[in-house]
Design an enzyme around this catalytic site. Structure first.
Site, PDB file in Angstrom:
ATOM      1  N   HIS A  89       0.816  -1.205   0.000  1.00 53.68           N
ATOM      2  CA  HIS A  89       0.000   0.000   0.000  1.00 53.68           C
ATOM      3  C   HIS A  89       0.851   1.257   0.000  1.00 53.68           C
ATOM      4  CE1 HIS A  89      -3.979   1.985   1.297  1.00 53.68           C
ATOM      5  NE2 HIS A  89      -4.060   1.553   0.064  1.00 53.68           N
ATOM      6  N   HIS A 110      -2.725   2.423  12.465  1.00 49.25           N
ATOM      7  CA  HIS A 110      -2.244   1.720  11.263  1.00 49.25           C
ATOM      8  C   HIS A 110      -2.800   0.288  11.322  1.00 49.25           C
ATOM      9  CE1 HIS A 110       0.169   0.814   7.861  1.00 49.25           C
ATOM     10  NE2 HIS A 110       1.386   0.854   8.372  1.00 49.25           N
ATOM     11  N   ILE A 113     -13.176   5.939  15.842  1.00 49.67           N
ATOM     12  CA  ILE A 113     -13.666   4.584  15.617  1.00 49.67           C
ATOM     13  C   ILE A 113     -12.680   3.899  14.669  1.00 49.67           C
ATOM     14  CG2 ILE A 113     -15.647   3.185  14.900  1.00 49.67           C
ATOM     15  CD1 ILE A 113     -16.297   5.140  17.205  1.00 49.67           C
ATOM     16  N   MET A 114     -11.990   2.904  15.194  1.00 50.91           N
ATOM     17  CA  MET A 114     -10.935   2.276  14.402  1.00 50.91           C
ATOM     18  C   MET A 114     -11.539   1.464  13.251  1.00 50.91           C
ATOM     19  SD  MET A 114      -8.490   3.582  15.759  1.00 50.91           S
ATOM     20  CE  MET A 114      -8.081   4.447  17.252  1.00 50.91           C
ATOM     21  N   HIS A 158      -9.261   7.265   6.139  1.00 52.29           N
ATOM     22  CA  HIS A 158      -7.987   6.939   5.510  1.00 52.29           C
ATOM     23  C   HIS A 158      -7.229   8.209   5.174  1.00 52.29           C
ATOM     24  CE1 HIS A 158      -5.071   5.023   2.858  1.00 52.29           C
ATOM     25  NE2 HIS A 158      -5.351   3.945   3.564  1.00 52.29           N
ATOM     26  N   ARG A 195     -10.423  -1.683  -1.134  1.00 52.05           N
ATOM     27  CA  ARG A 195     -10.319  -3.031  -0.560  1.00 52.05           C
ATOM     28  C   ARG A 195     -11.542  -3.391   0.263  1.00 52.05           C
ATOM     29  NH1 ARG A 195      -4.800  -1.493   2.313  1.00 52.05           N
ATOM     30  NH2 ARG A 195      -6.169   0.242   2.783  1.00 52.05           N
ATOM     31  N   ASP A 226      -9.258  -2.493   7.122  1.00 47.74           N
ATOM     32  CA  ASP A 226      -9.169  -3.233   8.378  1.00 47.74           C
ATOM     33  C   ASP A 226     -10.512  -3.639   8.963  1.00 47.74           C
ATOM     34  OD1 ASP A 226      -6.355  -3.242   8.625  1.00 47.74           O
ATOM     35  OD2 ASP A 226      -6.446  -1.098   9.055  1.00 47.74           O
ATOM     36  N   ARG A 258       2.059  -8.064   4.469  1.00 45.36           N
ATOM     37  CA  ARG A 258       2.722  -6.799   4.125  1.00 45.36           C
ATOM     38  C   ARG A 258       4.245  -6.952   4.053  1.00 45.36           C
ATOM     39  NH1 ARG A 258       0.732  -1.622   4.267  1.00 45.36           N
ATOM     40  NH2 ARG A 258      -1.096  -2.652   3.334  1.00 45.36           N
ATOM     41  N   ARG A 273      16.393  11.862   5.154  1.00 43.99           N
ATOM     42  CA  ARG A 273      16.695  12.677   6.333  1.00 43.99           C
ATOM     43  C   ARG A 273      16.103  14.054   6.084  1.00 43.99           C
ATOM     44  NH1 ARG A 273      17.451  16.830   9.521  1.00 43.99           N
ATOM     45  NH2 ARG A 273      19.114  16.629  11.076  1.00 43.99           N
TER      46      ARG A 273
HETATM   47  N1  COA Z   1     -13.311   7.970  13.759  1.00 45.50           N
HETATM   48  C1  COA Z   1     -13.768   9.172  14.148  1.00 45.50           C
HETATM   49  N2  COA Z   1     -13.326  10.323  13.647  1.00 45.50           N
HETATM   50  C2  COA Z   1     -12.377  10.267  12.706  1.00 45.50           C
HETATM   51  C3  COA Z   1     -11.869   9.053  12.238  1.00 45.50           C
HETATM   52  C4  COA Z   1     -12.364   7.868  12.799  1.00 45.50           C
HETATM   53  N3  COA Z   1     -11.927   6.678  12.428  1.00 45.50           N
HETATM   54  N4  COA Z   1     -10.934   9.281  11.291  1.00 45.50           N
HETATM   55  C5  COA Z   1     -10.861  10.607  11.161  1.00 45.50           C
HETATM   56  N5  COA Z   1     -11.738  11.194  12.020  1.00 45.50           N
HETATM   57  C6  COA Z   1     -11.962  12.619  12.198  1.00 45.50           C
HETATM   58  C7  COA Z   1     -10.936  13.178  13.166  1.00 45.50           C
HETATM   59  O1  COA Z   1     -11.362  13.103  14.505  1.00 45.50           O
HETATM   60  C8  COA Z   1     -10.829  14.593  12.674  1.00 45.50           C
HETATM   61  O2  COA Z   1     -11.938  15.317  13.135  1.00 45.50           O
HETATM   62  P1  COA Z   1     -11.786  16.850  13.586  1.00 45.50           P
HETATM   63  O3  COA Z   1     -11.341  17.576  12.331  1.00 45.50           O
HETATM   64  O4  COA Z   1     -13.152  17.224  14.055  1.00 45.50           O
HETATM   65  O5  COA Z   1     -10.731  16.870  14.649  1.00 45.50           O
HETATM   66  C9  COA Z   1     -10.957  14.447  11.171  1.00 45.50           C
HETATM   67  O6  COA Z   1     -11.722  13.256  10.962  1.00 45.50           O
HETATM   68  C10 COA Z   1      -9.624  14.325  10.458  1.00 45.50           C
HETATM   69  O7  COA Z   1      -8.850  13.339  11.132  1.00 45.50           O
HETATM   70  P2  COA Z   1      -7.278  13.136  10.908  1.00 45.50           P
HETATM   71  O8  COA Z   1      -6.758  12.168  11.899  1.00 45.50           O
HETATM   72  O9  COA Z   1      -6.611  14.484  10.858  1.00 45.50           O
HETATM   73  O10 COA Z   1      -7.271  12.571   9.438  1.00 45.50           O
HETATM   74  P3  COA Z   1      -6.142  11.736   8.783  1.00 45.50           P
HETATM   75  O11 COA Z   1      -6.332  11.797   7.322  1.00 45.50           O
HETATM   76  O12 COA Z   1      -4.820  12.099   9.311  1.00 45.50           O
HETATM   77  O13 COA Z   1      -6.528  10.289   9.367  1.00 45.50           O
HETATM   78  C11 COA Z   1      -6.471   8.086   9.909  1.00 45.50           C
HETATM   79  C12 COA Z   1      -6.301   9.110   8.808  1.00 45.50           C
HETATM   80  C13 COA Z   1      -6.426   6.701   9.259  1.00 45.50           C
HETATM   81  C14 COA Z   1      -5.322   8.193  10.934  1.00 45.50           C
HETATM   82  C15 COA Z   1      -7.826   8.294  10.634  1.00 45.50           C
HETATM   83  O14 COA Z   1      -8.892   8.233   9.706  1.00 45.50           O
HETATM   84  C16 COA Z   1      -8.034   7.311  11.762  1.00 45.50           C
HETATM   85  O15 COA Z   1      -7.554   7.534  12.879  1.00 45.50           O
HETATM   86  N6  COA Z   1      -8.746   6.158  11.497  1.00 45.50           N
HETATM   87  C17 COA Z   1      -8.904   5.153  12.493  1.00 45.50           C
HETATM   88  C18 COA Z   1      -7.699   4.212  12.521  1.00 45.50           C
HETATM   89  C19 COA Z   1      -7.661   3.285  11.344  1.00 45.50           C
HETATM   90  O16 COA Z   1      -8.670   2.693  10.967  1.00 45.50           O
HETATM   91  N7  COA Z   1      -6.473   3.139  10.775  1.00 45.50           N
HETATM   92  C20 COA Z   1      -6.247   2.262   9.647  1.00 45.50           C
HETATM   93  C21 COA Z   1      -6.048   3.060   8.407  1.00 45.50           C
HETATM   94  S1  COA Z   1      -5.997   2.012   6.993  1.00 45.50           S
END
Ligand code: COA
Length: 374
Positions: free
Chosen positions: A185, A220, A254-255, A259, A268, A310, A335, A354
């Protein structure tokens, strides 16, 4: 480092070139070396994808047979590694087990010759499922299992060693497809970690050991375990919908949703959801799937957030009888192929990774000797 401004978390930053994987953010597509990952998952095997990632081309029938044989030969574990696995605490998280196991394999069988990097990767990819199941069965039922099985694929070996019986074709195929979807990915956090380590001219085992550490976190790869922990809390879709709304109200994450790159959906998700639905119907108990679907609905209605790879993978693994603690380690087994491919690509045109940071600390100040500080 929290980061600030436009580059927080390096979001949207092009941090290098790759010919291994293309992630289409708006059209939501995923291609491995030009091939649609969904097609590979549906029509090919994980081993074909592994070969593609590691060597650059899909194998012929004869090449695949030779590759399978080499993977099969790589399933045995050195006695020192088995002893170490037996010595690890039963309550360990298996991600720690794999991280340590990968590191020890690098000591026992160091990557001495870079011209044989593909051989080293094949051995590692073959050994990781063996390590995982050897440790799991040892702590679960005291068995010292033989990992050198004659199973035809990694998916078959994983399910066989886990349940101590050959899996059905349907189950083997579903795990195989899931491994294919998890194989690669682009510059996700763990792959980036592997490339940073490789860029220092370190060895393959160090790069993969670091990547395992990065994958483990719930933002992740660890999201699949966290997603299942949530789904399992609820006894009905109604209860799930209500509580997830409350959690969102409390600004909880919420995990398994959202994305960094995809904007509207994770490609996926559709095949994973289809497989989970089929397994649920076959099992005769659709509660878990129904709860998952209710959570997915609420997340879309309330936040326009979609399920990522996931979320339904967690359901597939549960229906395949895989304990939750093994979800992220199984992701590692898949992976590892992508990580190794990126290490090779980094090495082929290396430049030390770096970056620089914007300094936001105190202005220059004089050092006061200890006596003067009171
Ligand atoms: N549940 C609830 N709120 C979520 C969320 C989730 N899974 N993912 C993003 N948000 C919200 C954040 O709280 C944030 O809200 P705010 O602007 O009111 O503070 C907004 O959406 C942006 O979140 P951010 O973490 O800055 O976005 P990102 O693009 O960096 O996030 C992830 C990407 C994957 C880290 C994020 O979506 C996440 O934490 N997901 C859950 C973990 C997960 O499933 N990871 C596997 C990825 S394949």
């Amino acid at each position: 480092m929290k980061g600030n401004g436009d580059t927080a978390g390096l979001a949207g930053v092009i941090a290098g070139k790759t010919a291994i994987c293309a992630v289409g953010e708006n059209a939501s597509s995923l291609r491995y070396r030009g091939y649609d990952a969904l097609e590979l998952a549906e029509h090919g095997s994980f081993e074909e994808t592994a070969y593609l990632l590691l060597t650059g081309a899909l194998p012929s029938r004869a090449e695949l047979a030779r590759f399978d044989a080499r993977l099969g030969a790589g399933r045995s574990l050195p006695s020192e590694l088995r002893r170490m696995l037996e010595a690890m605490p039963a309550e360990s998280h298996p991600m720690d087990v794999l991280r340590t196991g990968c590191s020890l394999l690098g000591q026992l069988e160091p990557e001495a010759d870079r011209s044989r990097e593909v051989d080293c990767a094949i051995r590692l990819v073959a050994a990781l499922p063996s390590m995982l199941l050897y440790w799991h069965r040892y702590v679960a039922d005291g068995a010292r299992i033989e990992t050198s099985t004659d199973d035809e694929s990694i998916a078959e070996q994983l399910l066989h060693l886990l349940h101590d019986e050959a899996p059905s074709d349907a189950h083997r195929k579903m795990l195989d497809a899931s491994l294919t979807l998890y194989a690669e990915h682009e510059l996700n956090a763990s792959t980036f970690t592997a490339r940073v380590i490789a860029s220092t001219m370190s060895d393959l085992h160090s790069a993969v050991t670091g990547a395992i550490g990065a994958l483990r976190g719930p933002l992740h790869g660890g999201a699949n375990e966290a997603a299942m922990a949530l789904i399992e809390r609820f006894s009905s879709p109604e209860e799930a919908a209500e509580e997830v709304r409350r959690m969102l109200g409390r600004k909880e994450r919420i995990m398994g949703f959202g994305h960094r790159v995809y904007r509207t959906s994770d490609p996926r998700n559709a095949p994973s959801k289809r497989m989970a639905k089929r397994l649920a119907a076959e099992s005769g108990d659709t509660r878990l799937f129904d709860v998952a679907e209710a959570i997915e609905r609420v997340m879309w209605e309330e936040k326009r957030l979609f399920a990522n790879a996931d979320f339904y993978s967690a359901c597939i693994y549960r229906y395949l009888g895989i304990p939750t603690k093994l979800f992220t380690p199984i992701f590692v087994c898949a992976r590892a192929t992508g990580w190794c491919a990126h290490v090779f690509e980094q090495r082929a045109d290396n430049k030390l990774i770096r970056p620089s940071a914007e300094y936001v600390g105190p202005a220059p100040r004089p050092y006061l000797p200890l006596e003067a500080r009171g």
